[in-house]
Design an enzyme around this catalytic site. Sequence first.
Site, PDB file in Angstrom:
ATOM      1  N   CYS A  85      -5.052   9.427 -14.798  1.00 18.87           N
ATOM      2  CA  CYS A  85      -6.181   8.494 -14.821  1.00 18.87           C
ATOM      3  C   CYS A  85      -7.298   8.957 -15.755  1.00 18.87           C
ATOM      4  O   CYS A  85      -7.678   8.248 -16.677  1.00 18.87           O
ATOM      5  CB  CYS A  85      -6.692   8.327 -13.396  1.00 18.87           C
ATOM      6  N   TYR A 118       0.418  -4.482 -17.619  1.00 21.76           N
ATOM      7  CA  TYR A 118      -1.026  -4.355 -17.830  1.00 21.76           C
ATOM      8  C   TYR A 118      -1.370  -3.261 -18.837  1.00 21.76           C
ATOM      9  O   TYR A 118      -2.281  -3.421 -19.653  1.00 21.76           O
ATOM     10  CB  TYR A 118      -1.776  -4.220 -16.500  1.00 21.76           C
ATOM     11  N   GLU A 123       8.205  -8.629 -24.958  1.00 22.38           N
ATOM     12  CA  GLU A 123       8.320  -8.586 -23.497  1.00 22.38           C
ATOM     13  C   GLU A 123       9.682  -9.161 -23.095  1.00 22.38           C
ATOM     14  O   GLU A 123      10.082 -10.227 -23.569  1.00 22.38           O
ATOM     15  CB  GLU A 123       7.156  -9.393 -22.889  1.00 22.38           C
ATOM     16  N   ALA A 138      -5.019   4.046  -9.459  1.00 24.53           N
ATOM     17  CA  ALA A 138      -5.860   5.182  -9.081  1.00 24.53           C
ATOM     18  C   ALA A 138      -6.602   4.921  -7.766  1.00 24.53           C
ATOM     19  O   ALA A 138      -6.702   5.812  -6.918  1.00 24.53           O
ATOM     20  CB  ALA A 138      -6.855   5.471 -10.195  1.00 24.53           C
ATOM     21  N   HIS A 182     -29.004 -15.588  -9.031  1.00 25.16           N
ATOM     22  CA  HIS A 182     -28.834 -16.483 -10.184  1.00 25.16           C
ATOM     23  C   HIS A 182     -29.616 -15.937 -11.364  1.00 25.16           C
ATOM     24  O   HIS A 182     -30.735 -15.460 -11.167  1.00 25.16           O
ATOM     25  CB  HIS A 182     -29.343 -17.872  -9.819  1.00 25.16           C
ATOM     26  N   GLY A 204       6.780  -4.129 -23.946  1.00 20.79           N
ATOM     27  CA  GLY A 204       6.367  -4.201 -22.538  1.00 20.79           C
ATOM     28  C   GLY A 204       4.986  -4.820 -22.413  1.00 20.79           C
ATOM     29  O   GLY A 204       3.998  -4.205 -22.830  1.00 20.79           O
TER      30      GLY A 204
HETATM   31  C1  LIG Z   1      -2.576   3.971 -19.903  1.00 21.37           C
HETATM   32  C2  LIG Z   1      -2.838   3.890 -18.439  1.00 21.37           C
HETATM   33  C3  LIG Z   1      -3.893   3.138 -17.965  1.00 21.37           C
HETATM   34  C4  LIG Z   1      -4.145   3.054 -16.597  1.00 21.37           C
HETATM   35  N1  LIG Z   1      -5.196   2.299 -16.167  1.00 21.37           N
HETATM   36  C5  LIG Z   1      -5.470   2.211 -14.849  1.00 21.37           C
HETATM   37  C6  LIG Z   1      -6.587   1.472 -14.390  1.00 21.37           C
HETATM   38  O1  LIG Z   1      -7.315   0.861 -15.171  1.00 21.37           O
HETATM   39  N2  LIG Z   1      -6.841   1.439 -13.064  1.00 21.37           N
HETATM   40  C7  LIG Z   1      -6.039   2.099 -12.160  1.00 21.37           C
HETATM   41  O2  LIG Z   1      -6.298   2.039 -10.962  1.00 21.37           O
HETATM   42  N3  LIG Z   1      -4.961   2.805 -12.569  1.00 21.37           N
HETATM   43  C8  LIG Z   1      -4.676   2.894 -13.887  1.00 21.37           C
HETATM   44  N4  LIG Z   1      -3.606   3.644 -14.309  1.00 21.37           N
HETATM   45  C9  LIG Z   1      -2.748   4.290 -13.278  1.00 21.37           C
HETATM   46  C10 LIG Z   1      -3.395   5.586 -12.754  1.00 21.37           C
HETATM   47  O3  LIG Z   1      -3.643   6.434 -13.838  1.00 21.37           O
HETATM   48  C11 LIG Z   1      -2.464   6.239 -11.752  1.00 21.37           C
HETATM   49  O4  LIG Z   1      -2.156   5.327 -10.723  1.00 21.37           O
HETATM   50  C12 LIG Z   1      -3.138   7.475 -11.129  1.00 21.37           C
HETATM   51  O5  LIG Z   1      -3.458   8.418 -12.108  1.00 21.37           O
HETATM   52  C13 LIG Z   1      -2.181   8.095 -10.100  1.00 21.37           C
HETATM   53  O6  LIG Z   1      -2.788   9.205  -9.512  1.00 21.37           O
HETATM   54  P1  LIG Z   1      -1.916  10.398  -8.882  1.00 21.37           P
HETATM   55  O7  LIG Z   1      -2.914  11.364  -8.336  1.00 21.37           O
HETATM   56  O8  LIG Z   1      -0.906   9.837  -7.984  1.00 21.37           O
HETATM   57  O9  LIG Z   1      -1.127  11.049 -10.086  1.00 21.37           O
HETATM   58  P2  LIG Z   1      -1.479  11.513 -11.556  1.00 21.37           P
HETATM   59  O10 LIG Z   1      -2.736  10.936 -12.054  1.00 21.37           O
HETATM   60  O11 LIG Z   1      -0.241  11.301 -12.342  1.00 21.37           O
HETATM   61  O12 LIG Z   1      -1.745  13.072 -11.382  1.00 21.37           O
HETATM   62  C14 LIG Z   1      -0.746  13.960 -11.010  1.00 21.37           C
HETATM   63  C15 LIG Z   1      -1.179  15.369 -11.390  1.00 21.37           C
HETATM   64  O13 LIG Z   1      -0.259  16.274 -10.822  1.00 21.37           O
HETATM   65  C16 LIG Z   1       0.020  17.329 -11.730  1.00 21.37           C
HETATM   66  N5  LIG Z   1       1.339  17.867 -11.366  1.00 21.37           N
HETATM   67  C17 LIG Z   1       2.518  17.202 -11.353  1.00 21.37           C
HETATM   68  N6  LIG Z   1       3.503  17.999 -10.910  1.00 21.37           N
HETATM   69  C18 LIG Z   1       2.933  19.187 -10.619  1.00 21.37           C
HETATM   70  C19 LIG Z   1       3.430  20.417 -10.115  1.00 21.37           C
HETATM   71  N7  LIG Z   1       4.715  20.580  -9.798  1.00 21.37           N
HETATM   72  N8  LIG Z   1       2.562  21.452  -9.961  1.00 21.37           N
HETATM   73  C20 LIG Z   1       1.242  21.292 -10.259  1.00 21.37           C
HETATM   74  N9  LIG Z   1       0.720  20.165 -10.746  1.00 21.37           N
HETATM   75  C21 LIG Z   1       1.561  19.107 -10.913  1.00 21.37           C
HETATM   76  C22 LIG Z   1      -0.025  16.647 -13.088  1.00 21.37           C
HETATM   77  O14 LIG Z   1      -0.315  17.587 -14.120  1.00 21.37           O
HETATM   78  C23 LIG Z   1      -1.156  15.625 -12.891  1.00 21.37           C
HETATM   79  O15 LIG Z   1      -2.405  16.126 -13.305  1.00 21.37           O
HETATM   80  C24 LIG Z   1      -3.317   3.756 -15.674  1.00 21.37           C
HETATM   81  C25 LIG Z   1      -2.240   4.525 -16.143  1.00 21.37           C
HETATM   82  C26 LIG Z   1      -2.000   4.595 -17.498  1.00 21.37           C
HETATM   83  C27 LIG Z   1      -0.848   5.422 -17.988  1.00 21.37           C
END
Ligand SMILES: Cc1cc2nc3c(=O)[nH]c(=O)nc-3n(C[C@H](O)[C@H](O)[C@H](O)COP(=O)(O)OP(=O)(O)OC[C@H]3O[C@@H](n4cnc5c(N)ncnc54)[C@H](O)[C@@H]3O)c2cc1C
Length: 475
Positions: free
Chosen positions: A46, A194, A214, A330, A454, A191
């Site tokens: 994120c 979003y 798409e 997120a 408003h 793709g």
């Molecule tokens: C381009 C893009 C735009 C986006 N825009 C939006 C948005 O506008 N709004 C929204 O709500 N969501 C958005 N998202 C989705 C959002 O980023 C994710 O849903 C969110 O980051 C998920 O959070 P998470 O904590 O589950 O995992 P992640 O953010 O993926 O974090 C996981 C973390 O775990 C760490 N990790 C993984 N495995 C290990 C391990 N074995 N040991 C130690 N560390 C590890 C990784 O390094 C990472 O830092 C977007 C995603 C992308 C790709």
Amino acid sequence: MADVEQKDTVIVGGGPGGYVAAIRAAELGQKVTLIEKGDPGLGGVCLNVGCVPSKALISAGHRLQDASDASTYGIATSNVVIDFKKTQEWKQKKVVDRMTRGVEMLLKKHKVEIIDGEAILDNDHQLRVIKPGPKQFMDNDTGRTITWKNLILATGSRPVEIPHFKFEGRVIDSTGGLNLPEIPKEFVVIGGGYIGTELAGAYANLGAHVTIIEGTDSILNGFDADMVKVVEKNLKKKGVDVVTGAMAKNSEQDDKSVTVTYEVDGKEQSIKADYCMVSVGRKPNTDNFGLDMTSVKLNDRHQVIVDAQGRTNVEGIWAIGDIVPGPALAHKAFFEAKTAAGAIAGKKTANDWVGVPAVCFTDPELAEVGMNVATAKEKGIEVATAQFPFAGNARAVSLDEPDGFVRFIYTKDKKNIVGAQCVGPEASTMAGELSLIVNCGMNVEDVSLTIHPHPTLNEPIQEAADIAMGFPTHI
Ligand SMILES: Cc1cc2nc3c(=O)[nH]c(=O)nc-3n(C[C@H](O)[C@H](O)[C@H](O)COP(=O)(O)OP(=O)(O)OC[C@H]3O[C@@H](n4cnc5c(N)ncnc54)[C@H](O)[C@@H]3O)c2cc1C
């Protein structure tokens, strides 16, 4: 071998799920250890390569458009240029670095122990921390072995690769798309979800000619067709080509360009572009840190199966965020993080939302929460709809952004609001109010009797409720 370290609450992954769980667990009196491998790092996808940098580029595109053409307001501009290197520097240093430093500061303030390393599970009770990098080298072991009272898995997700489009060179994933060294002249996005559509719009605003390829018959699947139509109209105005029902077949690249071949209506077509970004979905990180050495159960989509508090089938192991079912967003991860940390502390928390808002930062923006007409019908709920157009809203007109509408989906009998949708200016901001309305189970009268200031973009929310009550004012 070093001693096994016995910890209280251990969290794997420092993304929106992991870092929020760490803060909440610390607030609730737990001693917290967070392990983050640094790829992408604290703040996760994120903050580093997702929500936040993408919105920074989208904002830059809007600024450029506003500066380039303000003739509607009688403002003449000329010679507007963009130094994209500076845009990228601003995005990284002033936005991403600033926000990720903020997360680190918050964790330290809450006395969370942060371990830089990759967690590898050995079994249901123990993990090792290795230095991030190729796992075949023996010297990447840090010698740290950890056990826990509670372990929260928050390892997130990564982009899906498709055959013949290996991420390298000019074929890039969304991270590559966010970090381009220059504004492409020709940009192909495979793709139209979003992520793809948001970045397609951003680069079109920055001056690229963009083609979205798409596979299904519409971009932004999941949003109602009349909402998507408003976005499509704007994409067309920007010169973006949207090719639907098209299957990407092959890519060939040299050091200057990539040629993308796709099939549509049984015919092969190709486009030469500077870059091809593939954004066809993401997969949960459940296959790369030893989860198979545990008894934790996954579903057929490789997501961790959890109960309403984030508990897996293994006592003391919890999972949140993109690795569990539900929309990979997120704010859903934030919520699940607080639920799991609370449940560990014995609180009666639950992931019992009525709806998770979905937002898309296109032009104009899209927002939706709860049911649409189709999902209500599937559940056998008889619903009606009421919508108010931004064309009848003074603020939207004064912003020269009159396209779109706010719509409520409500039960026919008691007029309870079960869903809300918005396409239009600042739909992302309005999503919060719409989410409150749906998640608090309000009916249209509640909203109709709530004074909205408003002239603001939120007024159509009250106006749509007025329509549902049978007393429209400005339409
Ligand atoms: C381009 C893009 C735009 C986006 N825009 C939006 C948005 O506008 N709004 C929204 O709500 N969501 C958005 N998202 C989705 C959002 O980023 C994710 O849903 C969110 O980051 C998920 O959070 P998470 O904590 O589950 O995992 P992640 O953010 O993926 O974090 C996981 C973390 O775990 C760490 N990790 C993984 N495995 C290990 C391990 N074995 N040991 C130690 N560390 C590890 C990784 O390094 C990472 O830092 C977007 C995603 C992308 C790709």
